[in-house]
Write an enzyme that holds these catalytic residues in place. Structure first.
Site, short mmCIF file in Angstrom:
data_model
loop_
_atom_site.label_atom_id
_atom_site.label_comp_id
_atom_site.label_asym_id
_atom_site.label_seq_id
_atom_site.Cartn_x
_atom_site.Cartn_y
_atom_site.Cartn_z
N SER A 1 0.92 -1.11 0.18
CA SER A 1 -0.04 -0.13 0.06
C SER A 1 0.91 1.40 0.09
CB SER A 1 -0.96 -0.06 1.13
OG SER A 1 -0.15 -0.24 2.33
N GLU B 1 1.34 5.71 0.71
CA GLU B 1 0.64 6.90 1.59
C GLU B 1 0.96 8.16 0.78
OE1 GLU B 1 1.37 8.15 5.88
OE2 GLU B 1 2.41 9.70 4.54
N ASP C 1 -0.36 16.78 15.78
CA ASP C 1 0.45 17.51 16.49
C ASP C 1 0.13 19.19 16.31
OD1 ASP C 1 2.39 15.62 17.25
OD2 ASP C 1 3.02 15.17 15.27
N PHE D 1 14.08 15.02 10.00
CA PHE D 1 12.82 13.82 10.48
C PHE D 1 13.23 13.20 11.74
CE2 PHE D 1 9.99 10.55 10.15
CZ PHE D 1 8.76 11.16 9.91
N HIS E 1 3.59 -0.58 3.86
CA HIS E 1 2.94 0.65 3.56
C HIS E 1 4.25 1.71 3.19
CE1 HIS E 1 -0.46 3.39 3.55
NE2 HIS E 1 0.21 4.05 4.27
P1 FAD Z 1 -1.80 9.23 20.45
O1 FAD Z 1 -2.03 7.89 20.31
O2 FAD Z 1 -2.79 10.00 21.17
O3 FAD Z 1 -0.49 9.32 21.13
C1 FAD Z 1 -0.01 10.62 21.54
C2 FAD Z 1 0.86 10.75 22.76
O4 FAD Z 1 0.13 10.62 24.00
C3 FAD Z 1 2.05 9.62 22.79
O5 FAD Z 1 3.15 10.07 23.35
C4 FAD Z 1 1.39 8.47 23.70
O6 FAD Z 1 2.44 7.84 24.16
C5 FAD Z 1 0.45 9.26 24.35
N1 FAD Z 1 -0.73 8.67 24.81
C6 FAD Z 1 -1.37 7.90 24.01
N2 FAD Z 1 -2.52 7.31 24.69
C7 FAD Z 1 -2.47 7.73 26.16
C8 FAD Z 1 -3.09 7.67 27.27
N3 FAD Z 1 -4.32 7.00 27.37
N4 FAD Z 1 -2.82 8.33 28.24
C9 FAD Z 1 -1.77 9.24 28.36
N5 FAD Z 1 -0.93 9.39 27.26
C10 FAD Z 1 -1.27 8.65 26.18
N6 FAD Z 1 0.14 13.64 11.62
C11 FAD Z 1 -0.81 14.48 11.11
O7 FAD Z 1 -0.85 15.40 11.37
N7 FAD Z 1 -1.36 13.81 10.04
C12 FAD Z 1 -1.34 12.51 9.34
O8 FAD Z 1 -1.95 12.45 8.56
C13 FAD Z 1 -0.65 11.89 10.03
N8 FAD Z 1 -0.43 10.56 9.54
C14 FAD Z 1 0.31 9.69 10.27
C15 FAD Z 1 0.53 8.16 9.75
C16 FAD Z 1 1.35 7.40 10.44
C17 FAD Z 1 1.41 5.92 10.09
C18 FAD Z 1 1.99 7.72 11.71
C19 FAD Z 1 3.07 6.62 12.37
C20 FAD Z 1 2.02 9.09 12.19
C21 FAD Z 1 1.26 10.12 11.51
N9 FAD Z 1 1.01 11.32 11.94
C22 FAD Z 1 0.28 12.23 11.18
C23 FAD Z 1 1.80 11.74 12.79
C24 FAD Z 1 1.04 11.81 14.69
O9 FAD Z 1 -0.08 12.57 14.35
C25 FAD Z 1 1.85 12.36 15.50
O10 FAD Z 1 2.95 11.42 15.50
C26 FAD Z 1 1.33 12.52 16.99
O11 FAD Z 1 2.34 12.96 17.64
C27 FAD Z 1 0.78 11.02 17.42
O12 FAD Z 1 -0.20 10.76 17.11
P2 FAD Z 1 -0.99 9.45 17.61
O13 FAD Z 1 -2.12 9.26 16.79
O14 FAD Z 1 -0.12 8.17 17.67
O15 FAD Z 1 -1.31 9.97 19.02
#
Ligand code: FAD
Length: 289
Positions: free
Chosen positions: A16, A18, A110, A221, A271
Site C-alpha cells: 500500500s 501513502e 500535532d 525528520f 506501507h
Molecule cells: P496518540 O495515540 O494520542 O499518542 C500521542 C501521545 O500521547 C504519545 O506520546 C502517547 O504515548 C501518549 N498517549 C497515548 N494514549 C495515552 C493515554 N491513554 N494516556 C496518556 N498518554 C497517552 N499527523 C498528522 O498531522 N496527519 C497525518 O495524516 C498523520 N499521519 C500519520 C501516519 C502514521 C502511520 C504515523 C505513524 C503518524 C502520522 N501522523 C500524522 C503523526 C501523528 O499524528 C503524530 O506522531 C502524533 O504526535 C501522535 O499521534 P497518535 O495518533 O499516535 O497519538
C-alpha cells in the site's frame, strides 16, 4: 467500498501507499496523474494524510474519494484530533461516510507550525484512542480503523513499555490495525511486534517504509520524530548526500533490502511513504513482490 479488516482476512500480505495533499492546484493536478500511475501497481489500499506538516486538510477526503471512485482502490483517510472540536469531528466523519469512504487512520496529530502552543480543551479529544472510541460509538463497524504505531516509541512517551500499552489501548477502543512510523533498522520493528504480541496484541502491524530520496530531510525528520539513524545508513548516505541521483538509487537499494528482510521476518505487508512519487516505489515493488 471494502473495509481493510475484510481485505486482511483474505490476504496474508498487503502492499500500500501513502500520499499527502499538495498545497497548490498544479501540485493537485500532478498528484491525480501520479495516482493513476500508482493504481497500475494494484496496491491493496492507498492512504492520504490529513494536515501533516501543515498540509491542506480540505483535500484529504476529496483525494481519498477520487482514489476509490476513479480507480476502485480502497482509500484510507487520515483524520487527526488537533484543532477540531468533537462536534467538528462528527461532521467530518459524516462527510467521510457520505463520500463512501470506509477506512480511517485515527490520529491525534500535532499542533501546527503556525499554532505550536495549541492544547486540547474540554471540547477536543486529547488522544487518538478517544477518536477510535467515538468512531465506533457513532458508526459501529462501518469503518475499518487504523492507528499509528511507533517502533522506537512515540517521542513524547516516557518508555517503550508504556508506549506499547497505549497502542494496545487504541486497539481496545476500536482500532483494527496499525501502520508504523518509519524506521531505518528493522530490529526496531521486530522488537516492537514482539513487545506488542507479549501483551496480547493480535492486530496486523504494517511497517511504514520510506525510500530515502533526500538524506538531509531524513536528518531533520530524525531529530523531530525520534527516528534513529543507524551507522549503516550514515555510511551509505553521508558521502552522497549532495548528489540527488546517487541518493535516490541508494535509497531504492536500501529500501529493497529493508522490505525483503521485513517480509521474510513475517511482516504482514509494506506501507510505502511515497512522498507523492511513483518511480521509486514502482522500482522497489518490482524487486520484492
Ligand atoms: P496518540 O495515540 O494520542 O499518542 C500521542 C501521545 O500521547 C504519545 O506520546 C502517547 O504515548 C501518549 N498517549 C497515548 N494514549 C495515552 C493515554 N491513554 N494516556 C496518556 N498518554 C497517552 N499527523 C498528522 O498531522 N496527519 C497525518 O495524516 C498523520 N499521519 C500519520 C501516519 C502514521 C502511520 C504515523 C505513524 C503518524 C502520522 N501522523 C500524522 C503523526 C501523528 O499524528 C503524530 O506522531 C502524533 O504526535 C501522535 O499521534 P497518535 O495518533 O499516535 O497519538
Amino acid at each position: 467500498m471494502r473495509r481493510l479488516p475484510e481485505i486482511f482476512q483474505e490476504k496474508q500480505k498487503t502492499f500500500s501507499f501513502e500520499l499527502f495533499p499538495p498545497k497548490t492546484e498544479q501540485g493537485y493536478a500532478n498528484l491525480l496523474l501520479t495516482i493513476a500511475q500508482l493504481a497500475e501497481l494494484k496496491p491493496d489500499f492507498i492512504s492520504c494524510t490529513y494536515g501533516a506538516g501543515g498540509g491542506n486538510r480540505d483535500k484529504t477526503f476529496e483525494i481519498a474519494q477520487h482514489i476509490q471512485d476513479k480507480h476502485g482502490i480502497p482509500a484510507v483517510a487520515h483524520l487527526t484530533c488537533v484543532l477540531n472540536t468533537q462536534t467538528q469531528i462528527k461532521d467530518i466523519l459524516d462527510d467521510i461516510h457520505r463520500r463512501g469512504l470506509r477506512n480511517i487512520l485515527a490520529l491525534r496529530g500535532d499542533p501546527p507550525i503556525d499554532n505550536p502552543h495549541w492544547t486540547p480543551g474540554p471540547q477536543n479529544f486529547r488522544y487518538s484512542y478517544e477518536l477510535c472510541r467515538f468512531i465506533r460509538q457513532y458508526f459501529n463497524d462501518d469503518f475499518g480503523i487504523g492507528v499509528a504505531g511507533f517502533p522506537e516509541g512515540h517521542p513524547a512517551c516516557p518508555s517503550i513499555e508504556r508506549d506499547a500499552f497505549y497502542l494496545k489501548n487504541k486497539l481496545q477502543n476500536g482500532g483494527d490495525f496499525v501502520i508504523t512510523q518509519l524506521f531505518l533498522d528493522n530490529q526496531y520493528y521486530f522488537h516492537y511486534v514482539r513487545r506488542l504480541t507479549d501483551i496480547g496484541v493480535t492486530a496486523k502491524i504494517i511497517p511504514g517504509v520510506l525510500p530515502i530520496a533526500n538524506y538531509n530531510r531524513i536528518l531533520e525528520f530524525s531529530k523531530k520524530d525520534g527516528v534513529t539513524i543507524p551507522d549503516k545508513v550514515k555510511k551509505i548516505f553521508e558521502p552522497i548526500k549532495d548528489d540527488p541521483e546517487k541518493t535516490l538509487e541508494a535509497g531504492k537499494a536500501f529500501a529493497i533490502e529493508q522490505c525483503k528482510d521485513l517480509l521474510q521476518g513475517g511482516a504482514p505487508g509494506i506501507h510505502f511513504y511515497t512522498l507523492n512519487k511513483y518511480q521509486p516505489v514502482a522500482d522497489i515493488l518490482k524487486e520484492i513482490k
